[in-house]
Design a protein around this motif. Structure first.
Motif, PDB file in Angstrom:
ATOM      1  N   SER A 310       0.840  -1.202   0.000  1.00 54.93           N
ATOM      2  CA  SER A 310       0.000   0.000   0.000  1.00 54.93           C
ATOM      3  C   SER A 310       0.870   1.245   0.000  1.00 54.93           C
ATOM      4  O   SER A 310       0.526   2.251  -0.590  1.00 54.93           O
ATOM      5  CB  SER A 310      -0.906   0.013   1.234  1.00 54.93           C
ATOM      6  N   GLU A 311       2.043   1.166   0.659  1.00 56.44           N
ATOM      7  CA  GLU A 311       2.922   2.340   0.759  1.00 56.44           C
ATOM      8  C   GLU A 311       3.707   2.611  -0.527  1.00 56.44           C
ATOM      9  O   GLU A 311       4.303   3.674  -0.688  1.00 56.44           O
ATOM     10  CB  GLU A 311       3.931   2.150   1.899  1.00 56.44           C
ATOM     11  N   THR A 312       3.742   1.635  -1.443  1.00 58.48           N
ATOM     12  CA  THR A 312       4.658   1.802  -2.581  1.00 58.48           C
ATOM     13  C   THR A 312       4.048   1.452  -3.930  1.00 58.48           C
ATOM     14  O   THR A 312       4.725   1.550  -4.944  1.00 58.48           O
ATOM     15  CB  THR A 312       5.862   0.847  -2.410  1.00 58.48           C
ATOM     16  N   VAL A 313       2.809   1.007  -3.945  1.00 60.31           N
ATOM     17  CA  VAL A 313       2.202   0.389  -5.122  1.00 60.31           C
ATOM     18  C   VAL A 313       3.184  -0.716  -5.589  1.00 60.31           C
ATOM     19  O   VAL A 313       3.815  -1.342  -4.734  1.00 60.31           O
ATOM     20  CB  VAL A 313       1.842   1.403  -6.216  1.00 60.31           C
ATOM     21  N   MET A 314       3.388  -0.922  -6.872  1.00 62.07           N
ATOM     22  CA  MET A 314       4.173  -2.087  -7.270  1.00 62.07           C
ATOM     23  C   MET A 314       5.677  -1.800  -7.299  1.00 62.07           C
ATOM     24  O   MET A 314       6.100  -0.728  -7.719  1.00 62.07           O
ATOM     25  CB  MET A 314       3.705  -2.581  -8.632  1.00 62.07           C
ATOM     26  N   LEU A 315       6.448  -2.794  -6.850  1.00 63.06           N
ATOM     27  CA  LEU A 315       7.899  -2.655  -6.713  1.00 63.06           C
ATOM     28  C   LEU A 315       8.671  -3.565  -7.668  1.00 63.06           C
ATOM     29  O   LEU A 315       9.659  -3.163  -8.258  1.00 63.06           O
ATOM     30  CB  LEU A 315       8.319  -2.978  -5.270  1.00 63.06           C
ATOM     31  N   THR A 316       8.201  -4.811  -7.758  1.00 60.00           N
ATOM     32  CA  THR A 316       8.881  -5.774  -8.640  1.00 60.00           C
ATOM     33  C   THR A 316       7.802  -6.569  -9.379  1.00 60.00           C
ATOM     34  O   THR A 316       6.642  -6.621  -8.946  1.00 60.00           O
ATOM     35  CB  THR A 316       9.730  -6.789  -7.828  1.00 60.00           C
ATOM     36  N   SER A 317       8.212  -7.148 -10.501  1.00 62.78           N
ATOM     37  CA  SER A 317       7.297  -8.050 -11.210  1.00 62.78           C
ATOM     38  C   SER A 317       8.103  -9.053 -12.008  1.00 62.78           C
ATOM     39  O   SER A 317       9.182  -8.727 -12.520  1.00 62.78           O
ATOM     40  CB  SER A 317       6.398  -7.263 -12.177  1.00 62.78           C
ATOM     41  N   ASN A 318       7.570 -10.230 -12.135  1.00 61.27           N
ATOM     42  CA  ASN A 318       8.161 -11.165 -13.083  1.00 61.27           C
ATOM     43  C   ASN A 318       7.963 -10.574 -14.482  1.00 61.27           C
ATOM     44  O   ASN A 318       6.980  -9.856 -14.731  1.00 61.27           O
ATOM     45  CB  ASN A 318       7.494 -12.534 -12.948  1.00 61.27           C
ATOM     46  N   PRO A 319       8.912 -10.841 -15.379  1.00 63.24           N
ATOM     47  CA  PRO A 319       8.834 -10.214 -16.700  1.00 63.24           C
ATOM     48  C   PRO A 319       7.682 -10.790 -17.527  1.00 63.24           C
ATOM     49  O   PRO A 319       7.322 -11.961 -17.362  1.00 63.24           O
ATOM     50  CB  PRO A 319      10.184 -10.549 -17.341  1.00 63.24           C
ATOM     51  N   TYR A 320       7.125  -9.925 -18.370  1.00 65.16           N
ATOM     52  CA  TYR A 320       6.090 -10.374 -19.319  1.00 65.16           C
ATOM     53  C   TYR A 320       6.711 -10.511 -20.709  1.00 65.16           C
ATOM     54  O   TYR A 320       6.515 -11.503 -21.394  1.00 65.16           O
ATOM     55  CB  TYR A 320       4.929  -9.370 -19.344  1.00 65.16           C
TER      56      TYR A 320
END
Ligand code: MCA
Length: 517
Positions: A310-320
Motif C-alpha cells: 500500500s505504501e509503494t504500489v508495485m515494486l517488482t514483477s516477473n517479466p512479461y
C-alpha cells in the motif's frame, strides 16, 4: 503547464471525442449492464461537480465504505477529478475500525451503504464530518440523487504531482492502522511503468474481480485498464465459475492467489477457455509454486507474480516481455524500472546477492509517509531515503527477488493483511483474559489464516466461543480467528518472549492434509 492530476492522464486514454469511440462499451458488468466511455466521463463530471459544490477545503478526504459497483469506481475517479483525497475502506470493517479511521482522517465527506447509514453517519457527525451520503450497488442512494442535479461538464482540477490522491490505511505490528499517503505522481508513475512492463495493448480486455478498496483492485487493475483505454468486464464479487465463463472474452486477469486456486477448482478452466487470454497477474500474497505449476500445465499460461505494498504500489514483477526474461515461480520477479531496491543486513549494510536481509526501496512510486504520523514515518525511512518495507528476502543470481518472510508479525489471509497485534489487543482487553497469541497457519483456500491461543487469568474461566463472538461484533470478518483455543500457558523462550513459531508448528496441520507423515 501540465496538469499532474492522475484523472487527466486516465481521461486522455479514453477514445477520441470525434467518431463513435466514446459511445463504445467501457465497462460491462457480470449481469450484462453496459457503461460507455461517455457515461464514465459524464458521471465522473457530475460527481466531481457535486463534491465541488460542497465548498470543501483543499486536500479534503472523501471516505468511502460501499459495496463494489461501477458507481463506486466512478466516485473514486470523480474524487481525483475534483482534486480531493480518496479514502477507501474495506466493506468488512466494523464500528471499532470505522470509528478509528474517521477520527484519524477527519474526512469532509463520508459515503456509506444505506444499510450502514445509521451507525456510520452517527460516527461521522460526531467526528465533525458534515456530509454523509449513501451509495448502494443497485445504483440507489443519496449520492447519485444529488449528483443527478449537477452538470456533466467539469474542468479537471489542477493539482501538483506531489498533491495527495489517496490515503490507504494499512495496519502495523503496533495494531493501530496508519494512513499511507499516495500522491498523483506515486500512482501515475507506477501505472505508466506497469502499462509498458505488462505489454498493455489495443484491444485488451480486463476481467476485474477484485475489491476496489485496496491497491490491487483500485490501482493496479483499474489504472491498468483505464490508462490503456481498455474495456473491463466488471464483477461485483468474485465467482470462479462466472469468471471462467468470461475468460474467452478477455485478455488480462489479476488476482490474489486464493482466486487462482478457486479458478483451478473449476472444471471449465481449460486451455480453450484461456485461448484468448494473454496475461495473468498474481500478487498481494505469496503464490504457491504448486499453483504456479498447475496453472501452467492446465492453461498453458504462466502466471506473472509481482510484489507491492500500500505504501509503494508495485515494486517488482516477473517479466512479461520475453526479452526481459522468463517468469520464475516462487519469486516476486525483477525490480521495476525506476524503482531502487536493496537488501540490507545489520546496521543497514547492503548485502550481496543471495544473502537474506531487509528489503528497502526508493522510487517515484514510494509514498511520502503516514497521515499525521511524522515520527512513525521517520522510523520507516533510512537516512538516504529508502523505505523499509518490513519484508525479508534476497536477490537471487538472476536478479529475481525472493521474499522469504516478513519481519512484521503479519498474516496474509486471502490477500488481506491481518496484524496479530490488533486482534491480540482486543482479546487481551476481554474480562478474564491474561494474554493471547494469534498465529498464522496454512489454509487450502485463503493461503494462511489466524488461530488464537488464549490464557485465562488465575481463577478465571474464559470461553473460546465467546471470545470469537465478541471479536466478530467489533472487527472485520476476515480478521476473525478461524479457531480459538484456551491454553494453560503460552510457550516462552529464555527471554520470556512468546514462541509463536512453536505455536505455528503445533497447529500447522489444522486445515491442511499432511502428505507423507
Ligand atoms: C472472506 N473470508 C475470509 C476472507 N475473505 N477469511 C479469511 N481471509 C479472507 N481473505 C471469510 C469471511 O469472513 C466469511 O466468513 C466467509 O469467508 C465468506 O465471506 P465472503 O466475503 O463471501 O468470502 P469470499 O467472497 O469467498 O472472499 C474471499 C476472497 C476475498 C474473494 C478471496 O477475500 C477477496 O476478494 N480477497 C482479495 C483481497 C484483496 O483485494 N487484496 C489486495 C490487497 P464468515 O462467514 O465466518 O464471516 S492490496 C495488497 O495486498 C498489496 C498492496 C498488493 O500488492 O496487492
Amino acid at each position: 503547464m501540465i496538469n499532474h492530476n492522475l484523472f487527466a492522464a486516465l481521461r486522455a486514454a479514453f477514445p477520441a471525442e470525434s467518431g463513435t469511440g466514446m459511445d463504445q462499451t467501457a465497462i460491462e458488468t457480470e449481469h450484462g449492464l453496459r457503461y460507455s466511455w461517455r457515461d464514465i466521463d459524464r458521471a465522473t463530471a457530475m460527481l466531481a461537480n457535486l463534491l465541488a459544490s460542497l465548498a470543501l477545503p483543499a486536500g479534503a478526504r472523501i471516505a468511502v465504505q460501499v459495496d463494489k459497483s461501477v458507481e463506486a469506481m466512478m466516485l473514486y475517479l470523480a474524487t481525483l477529478r475534483a482534486g480531493y483525497v480518496f479514502l477507501p475502506l474495506n466493506t468488512a470493517y466494523q464500528t471499532a475500525e470505522i470509528e478509528y479511521f474517521i477520527g484519524n482522517a477527519e474526512p469532509a465527506v463520508v459515503v456509506c451503504s444505506s444499510k450502514n447509514f445509521g451507525w456510520v453517519s452517527k460516527l461521522a457527525f460526531q467526528a465533525g464530518t458534515q456530509n454523509v451520503f449513501t451509495l448502494d450497488d443497485d445504483r440507489s442512494g443519496s449520492l447519485l440523487q444529488r449528483a443527478a442535479q449537477c452538470s456533466d461538464q467539469h474542468e479537471v482540477a489542477r493539482v501538483a504531482e506531489d498533491d495527495l490522491a489517496a490515503i490507504l490505511y494499512t495496519s502495523g505490528t503496533t495494531g493501530r492502522s496508519k494512513g499511507a499517503m499516495l500522491s498523483h505522481r506515486n500512482l501515475l508513475s507506477n501505472a505508466q511503468v506497469l502499462h509498458d512492463y505488462w505489454g498493455w495493448k489495443r484491444g485488451d480486455v480486463l476481467i476485474h474481480a477484485l475489491p476496489i478498496f485496496h491497491v490491487h483492485g483500485l490501482f493496479v487493475a483499474l489504472h491498468g485498464a483505464l490508462l490503456n483505454g481498455s474495456k473491463m468486464i466488471w464483477f461485483l464479487t468474485f465467482d470462479a465459475a462466472a469468471v471462467v465463463k468470461k475468460l474467452p472474452e478477455a485478455t488480462v486477469f489479476m488476482g490474489v492467489p486464493t482466486l487462482y486456486s478457486r479458478l483451478l477448482a473449476e472444471p471449465g478452466l481449460t486451455r480453450e477457455a484461456c485461448a484468448n487470454m494473454r496475461l495473468f497477474v498474481a500478487g498481494s500474497a505469496p503464490l504457491l509454486i504448486e499453483t504456479f505449476n498447475v496453472w501452467q500445465q492446465r492453461t498453458g499460461h504462466t502466471i506473472v507474480e509481482r510484489y507491492g505494498m500500500s505504501e509503494t504500489v508495485m515494486l517488482t514483477s516477473n517479466p512479461y516481455h520475453p526479452e526481459a526474461g522468463q517468469p520464475r515461480g516462487g519469486t516476486a520477479g525483477l525490480v521495476l524500472p525506476g524503482v531502487s531496491l536493496q537488501v540490507t543486513g545489520e546496521g543497514g549494510s547492503v548485502l550481496p546477492d543471495n544473502e537474506i536481509g531487509g528489503i528497502e526501496v526508493k522510487g517515484p512510486n514510494v509514498f511520502s509517509g503516514y497521515w499525521r504520523m511524522p515520527e512513525k514515518t521517520a522510523e520507516e525511512f533510512t537516512a538516504d531515503g529508502f523505505f523499509k518495507t518490513g519484508d525479508v528476502g534476497r536477490i537471487d543470481e538472476h536478479g529475481y527477488l525472493v521474499i522469504v518472510g516478513r519481519s512484521k508479525d503479519l498474516i496474509i489471509s486471502g490477500g488481506y493483511n491481518v496484524y496479530p497485534a490488533e486482534i491480540e489487543g482486543y482479546i487481551n482487553d476481554m474480562p478474564g483474559v491474561l494474554e493471547s497469541a494469534l498465529v498464522g497457519v496454512p489454509h487450502p483456500d485463503f493461503g494462511e489464516v489466524g488461530i488464537a491461543l488464549v490464557v485465562a487469568k488465575a481463577g478465571c474461566a474464559v470461553d473460546a466461543g465467546r471470545i470469537v463472538a465478541e471479536l466478530k461484533a467489533k472487527l472485520a470478518n476476515f480478521k476473525i480467528p478461524k479457531l480459538c483455543f484456551v491454553l494453560q500457558e503460552l510457550p516462552r523462550n529464555a527471554m520470556g518472549k512468546v514462541q509463536k513459531n512453536l505455536l505455528r508448528e503445533q497447529y500447522r496441520t489444522r486445515f491442511i492434509k499432511v502428505v507423507g507423515g
